[in-house]
Write an enzyme that holds these catalytic residues in place. Structure first.
Site, PDB file in Angstrom:
ATOM      1  N   ASP A   1       1.153  -1.310  -0.018  1.00  0.00           N
ATOM      2  CA  ASP A   1      -0.321   0.050  -0.145  1.00  0.00           C
ATOM      3  C   ASP A   1       1.015   1.114  -0.331  1.00  0.00           C
ATOM      4  OD1 ASP A   1      -2.763   1.575  -0.027  1.00  0.00           O
ATOM      5  OD2 ASP A   1      -2.198   1.373   2.695  1.00  0.00           O
ATOM      6  N   HIS A   2       0.773   2.178  -0.637  1.00  0.00           N
ATOM      7  CA  HIS A   2       1.310   3.980  -0.774  1.00  0.00           C
ATOM      8  C   HIS A   2       2.741   3.710  -1.303  1.00  0.00           C
ATOM      9  CE1 HIS A   2      -1.987   5.661   0.063  1.00  0.00           C
ATOM     10  NE2 HIS A   2      -3.252   4.937   0.644  1.00  0.00           N
TER      11      HIS A   2
ATOM     12  N   GLU B   1      -2.748   5.684  -8.104  1.00  0.00           N
ATOM     13  CA  GLU B   1      -3.741   6.881  -7.480  1.00  0.00           C
ATOM     14  C   GLU B   1      -4.061   8.418  -7.835  1.00  0.00           C
ATOM     15  OE1 GLU B   1      -4.293   9.496  -3.208  1.00  0.00           O
ATOM     16  OE2 GLU B   1      -3.274   7.541  -3.281  1.00  0.00           O
TER      17      GLU B   1
ATOM     18  N   HIS C   1      -7.617  10.536   4.992  1.00  0.00           N
ATOM     19  CA  HIS C   1      -6.480   8.924   6.265  1.00  0.00           C
ATOM     20  C   HIS C   1      -7.044   9.560   7.811  1.00  0.00           C
ATOM     21  CE1 HIS C   1      -4.489   8.312   2.416  1.00  0.00           C
ATOM     22  NE2 HIS C   1      -4.791   7.242   3.123  1.00  0.00           N
ATOM     23  N   GLY C   2      -7.362   8.583   8.195  1.00  0.00           N
ATOM     24  CA  GLY C   2      -8.172   8.513   9.632  1.00  0.00           C
ATOM     25  C   GLY C   2      -8.851   8.711  10.953  1.00  0.00           C
TER      26      GLY C   2
ATOM     27  N   HIS D   1      -9.951   4.585  -0.930  1.00  0.00           N
ATOM     28  CA  HIS D   1      -8.525   5.315   0.770  1.00  0.00           C
ATOM     29  C   HIS D   1      -9.045   5.738   2.028  1.00  0.00           C
ATOM     30  CE1 HIS D   1      -4.788   3.084  -1.062  1.00  0.00           C
ATOM     31  NE2 HIS D   1      -5.486   3.193  -2.011  1.00  0.00           N
ATOM     32  N   GLY D   2      -8.991   6.195   3.136  1.00  0.00           N
ATOM     33  CA  GLY D   2      -9.393   7.429   3.975  1.00  0.00           C
ATOM     34  C   GLY D   2     -10.991   6.449   4.667  1.00  0.00           C
TER      35      GLY D   2
ATOM     36  N   SER E   1     -11.798   4.689   7.071  1.00  0.00           N
ATOM     37  CA  SER E   1     -12.544   4.661   8.236  1.00  0.00           C
ATOM     38  C   SER E   1     -13.321   6.220   8.547  1.00  0.00           C
ATOM     39  CB  SER E   1     -10.821   4.489   8.897  1.00  0.00           C
ATOM     40  OG  SER E   1     -10.878   3.306   9.083  1.00  0.00           O
TER      41      SER E   1
ATOM     42  N   ASN F   1     -10.125   1.173   2.123  1.00  0.00           N
ATOM     43  CA  ASN F   1      -8.857   0.545   3.029  1.00  0.00           C
ATOM     44  C   ASN F   1      -9.544   0.924   3.758  1.00  0.00           C
ATOM     45  OD1 ASN F   1      -7.175   0.450   0.015  1.00  0.00           O
ATOM     46  ND2 ASN F   1      -5.829   1.304   1.433  1.00  0.00           N
TER      47      ASN F   1
END
Length: 286
Positions: A80-81, A132, A178-179, A208-209, A211, A230
């Site tokens: 990832d990344h 991306e 993210h986070g 992505h991100g 959460s 993700n």
């Protein structure tokens, strides 16, 4: 069953659901994520980014590959990344079956050139590549890197990017970060933009991100065409919050006392995501 990322995501693309890519940072997280995927009969991407690898080291990769081989559901191991061509070579040699070249913070032409180089390396050995386009935000110091300001993916640019690079899947920017979002920040996804991008391209899309976003928006994103989401912070919060609760009892010292409750708490959160993404039961499609 160990397989490539593309083999999993193409099925998700054709059947309109999203596969969770759970970021793990230790062996017990990995074991628990595979267990819950088997219990839910769901395909899985085990995701590991460079910061997590600095903790696990690549010495853990043979064990992760063996675990994936033995799994009753399709599993890909995703780097990832990644940010450089050297990292792509290393990831292929280390046993990953899917790689990401994240050039999203670079100018378009530089992003294309780096991603195309990653595609040339990975496709030569039958592995898949995620690119991306657009930028993901970042909410706190514990989160993966992100941009101070989100730059949303332009559908026409996505078409050109795919044509020029040959990527197998594309991570897009529609408003995630993210986070874990602070109380004053309200996440809001541009689902109309997602529809435009999905109509313009014909490869699996990635978010992505994932959460800490509202379930209603994430669930709708999966239904509208995102095929990989993700999840890192949500399962790590569940895992380590429970571990802190258990370790409040200073008499405990054995891992088999301390860690199983944390694994179970993480599995509850992961099971929720699997259901939300529409991935439960989808291993039967393979």
């Amino acid at each position: 069953m160990l397989t490539s990322g593309d083999a999993i995501l193409q099925v998700a693309h054709e059947n309109s659901f999203a596969v969770p890519a759970f970021n793990i940072s230790d062996w017990n997280m990995c074991r628990g994520i595979v267990e819950i995927s088997e219990e839910k009969n769901a395909p899985l991407l085990i995701a590991i980014h460079p910061d997590e690898l600095s903790h696990t080291t690549d010495a853990l990769m043979p064990a992760i590959r063996e675990l994936a081989h033995r799994a009753s559901v399709p599993v890909a191991i995703h780097f990832d990344h990644g940010a450089t061509v050297d990292q792509m070579v290393w990831a292929v040699q280390s046993g990953f079956t899917s790689v990401m070249l994240d050039g999203s913070m670079l100018p378009f032409d530089e992003n294309v050139a780096l991603t195309k180089a990653a595609v040339d390396i990975a496709h030569a050995v039958g592995l898949s590549v995620e690119g991306e386009l657009g930028t993901i935000g970042k909410t706190d110091a514990e989160a993966e890197d992100g941009a101070a300001e989100i730059i949303y993916t332009v559908p026409e640019d996505a078409v050109r990017f795919i044509e020029l690079t040959g990527v197998d899947s594309l991570a897009i920017a529609i408003g995630t970060s993210h986070g874990i979002y602070p109380s004053w920040m309200k996440p809001e996804l541009k689902l109309d933009l997602l529809k435009e991008i999905k109509a313009a391209v014909n490869i699996p899309l990635v978010l992505h991100g994932g959460s800490n976003n509202p379930d209603s928006e994430i669930g709708e994103a999966a239904a509208l065409g995102v095929n990989k989401i993700n999840i890192s912070s949500d399962i790590k919060v569940a895992y380590h919050t429970k571990m802190r609760e258990v370790m409040a009892d200073a008499s405990l010292r054995e891992p088999n006392t301390i860690q199983p409750p944390a694994i179970e708490a993480m599995k509850v959160e992961a099971a929720h995501k699997i259901d939300l993404f529409g991935a439960a039961g989808k291993a039967s499609l393979f």
